[in-house]
Design a protein around this motif. Sequence first.
Motif, short mmCIF file in Angstrom:
data_model
loop_
_atom_site.label_atom_id
_atom_site.label_comp_id
_atom_site.label_asym_id
_atom_site.label_seq_id
_atom_site.Cartn_x
_atom_site.Cartn_y
_atom_site.Cartn_z
N SER A 160 2.86 7.34 7.05
CA SER A 160 3.52 7.43 5.74
C SER A 160 4.69 6.49 5.62
O SER A 160 5.09 6.12 4.51
CB SER A 160 3.98 8.87 5.47
OG SER A 160 4.97 9.26 6.40
N SER A 161 5.27 6.05 6.75
CA SER A 161 6.43 5.15 6.69
C SER A 161 6.06 3.82 6.05
O SER A 161 6.91 3.19 5.41
CB SER A 161 7.00 4.91 8.09
OG SER A 161 6.04 4.28 8.94
N PHE A 162 4.81 3.40 6.18
CA PHE A 162 4.38 2.15 5.57
C PHE A 162 4.37 2.26 4.05
O PHE A 162 4.69 1.30 3.34
CB PHE A 162 2.98 1.76 6.05
CG PHE A 162 2.92 1.33 7.48
CD1 PHE A 162 3.17 0.01 7.84
CD2 PHE A 162 2.61 2.23 8.48
CE1 PHE A 162 3.11 -0.40 9.16
CE2 PHE A 162 2.54 1.84 9.80
CZ PHE A 162 2.80 0.52 10.15
N LEU A 163 4.02 3.44 3.54
CA LEU A 163 3.91 3.64 2.09
C LEU A 163 5.28 3.75 1.42
O LEU A 163 5.37 3.73 0.19
CB LEU A 163 3.10 4.91 1.79
CG LEU A 163 1.57 4.82 1.83
CD1 LEU A 163 1.05 3.86 0.79
CD2 LEU A 163 1.04 4.47 3.20
N LEU A 171 -2.34 -1.73 -2.21
CA LEU A 171 -2.90 -1.10 -1.03
C LEU A 171 -4.32 -1.59 -0.76
O LEU A 171 -5.08 -1.85 -1.68
CB LEU A 171 -2.96 0.43 -1.20
CG LEU A 171 -1.71 1.18 -1.63
CD1 LEU A 171 -2.01 2.69 -1.66
CD2 LEU A 171 -0.53 0.88 -0.74
N HIS A 172 -4.68 -1.67 0.51
CA HIS A 172 -6.07 -1.73 0.94
C HIS A 172 -6.45 -0.32 1.37
O HIS A 172 -5.79 0.27 2.23
CB HIS A 172 -6.25 -2.68 2.13
CG HIS A 172 -6.25 -4.12 1.77
ND1 HIS A 172 -6.21 -5.12 2.72
CD2 HIS A 172 -6.30 -4.75 0.56
CE1 HIS A 172 -6.23 -6.30 2.11
NE2 HIS A 172 -6.29 -6.09 0.81
N VAL A 173 -7.51 0.22 0.79
CA VAL A 173 -7.87 1.61 1.06
C VAL A 173 -9.18 1.68 1.84
O VAL A 173 -10.22 1.17 1.39
CB VAL A 173 -7.99 2.41 -0.26
CG1 VAL A 173 -8.38 3.86 0.05
CG2 VAL A 173 -6.68 2.36 -1.04
N LEU A 193 -5.45 11.68 1.91
CA LEU A 193 -5.64 11.05 0.61
C LEU A 193 -4.46 11.22 -0.33
O LEU A 193 -4.28 10.44 -1.26
CB LEU A 193 -6.91 11.60 -0.05
CG LEU A 193 -8.22 11.18 0.64
CD1 LEU A 193 -9.38 12.01 0.11
CD2 LEU A 193 -8.49 9.70 0.44
N SER A 194 -3.62 12.21 -0.07
CA SER A 194 -2.45 12.40 -0.93
C SER A 194 -1.48 11.24 -0.82
O SER A 194 -0.67 11.01 -1.73
CB SER A 194 -1.74 13.72 -0.58
OG SER A 194 -1.13 13.66 0.70
N LEU A 195 -1.54 10.47 0.28
CA LEU A 195 -0.68 9.30 0.42
C LEU A 195 -0.95 8.27 -0.68
O LEU A 195 -0.06 7.50 -1.05
CB LEU A 195 -0.89 8.65 1.80
CG LEU A 195 -0.41 9.41 3.02
CD1 LEU A 195 -0.81 8.67 4.29
CD2 LEU A 195 1.10 9.61 2.97
N LEU A 196 -2.16 8.26 -1.21
CA LEU A 196 -2.52 7.28 -2.22
C LEU A 196 -1.81 7.53 -3.54
O LEU A 196 -1.74 6.64 -4.39
CB LEU A 196 -4.04 7.28 -2.44
CG LEU A 196 -4.90 7.01 -1.20
CD1 LEU A 196 -6.37 6.98 -1.58
CD2 LEU A 196 -4.49 5.73 -0.51
N THR A 221 -11.43 12.02 -7.56
CA THR A 221 -11.52 13.47 -7.41
C THR A 221 -10.32 14.03 -6.66
O THR A 221 -9.80 15.11 -6.99
CB THR A 221 -12.81 13.85 -6.68
OG1 THR A 221 -13.93 13.40 -7.44
CG2 THR A 221 -12.91 15.36 -6.48
N SER A 222 -9.85 13.28 -5.64
CA SER A 222 -8.79 13.78 -4.77
C SER A 222 -7.42 13.71 -5.40
O SER A 222 -6.61 14.63 -5.26
CB SER A 222 -8.79 13.01 -3.45
OG SER A 222 -10.00 13.18 -2.76
#
Length: 238
Positions: A160-163, A171-173, A193-196, A221-222
């Motif tokens: 998460s530190s990257f986000l 982002l590359h997902v 997926l919540s990081l997105l 959906t997420s």
Amino acid sequence: MSRDNFNAIEILCEGPMWPRRKAWKGCIEADGLEVYLHSPTIDLNPASVNEGIREETLRQLKETIDMAAGLEAKYVTTHPGVIHKPIPRIWDMCVELATQVLGEAADYAKASGVTLSIENMPRKKTYLCTRAEELDEFRRMCGCGVTIDVGHAITCPDPSSFLKLPGISYLHVNDNDGDRDAHLCPGDGILDLSLLKLHDRMIIELNDYGEVLRARDVIITSIGVPPLGERLVKTIYI
């Protein structure tokens, strides 16, 4: 791809889409899509101890930036480099060399209205920018943006530190099991997926278009439709 509810494409500039071939001139129909570019990285290395390799890396970065300007692309993503003998004395020298190459490329990009964006790398002792702090240091030293590959991030401590870094271009997902960079469909590995939700510009980075469509549905959906409605797709030319 517009009919599949995507509004951007990222072109990997290897093989037939190598910038020096000029094959892109007059043959890419964007059809209203935003165009992003990923620079060539195969056999190139901005952190190389070999001056000729660094010079060729910079040359091809500039060619990619010229291609981006010609296509009115906003971003060019590149890799920070690899250090084949990761001992402190060599490491420090190679970091300095890499930031010189990438800093010059970033200045060249700015003059063309393009942002050079450095991508974080998966956990491997020879790779640069496997920690958020190091990627941020490169961003500041080079005057560039950063592209966060969430699949790379989850192979590293504290993904998460990257986000949370400033200057994120997009982002590359993709997903994996945390051990290696496997480029699985989101939801097939350990990616939270919540990081997105933290960012609304996403490139789905998978090798199969059917999997890209499945990933699109999983993401929507997420986390719902991103705030700006941007659902982006990565295509790979090899």
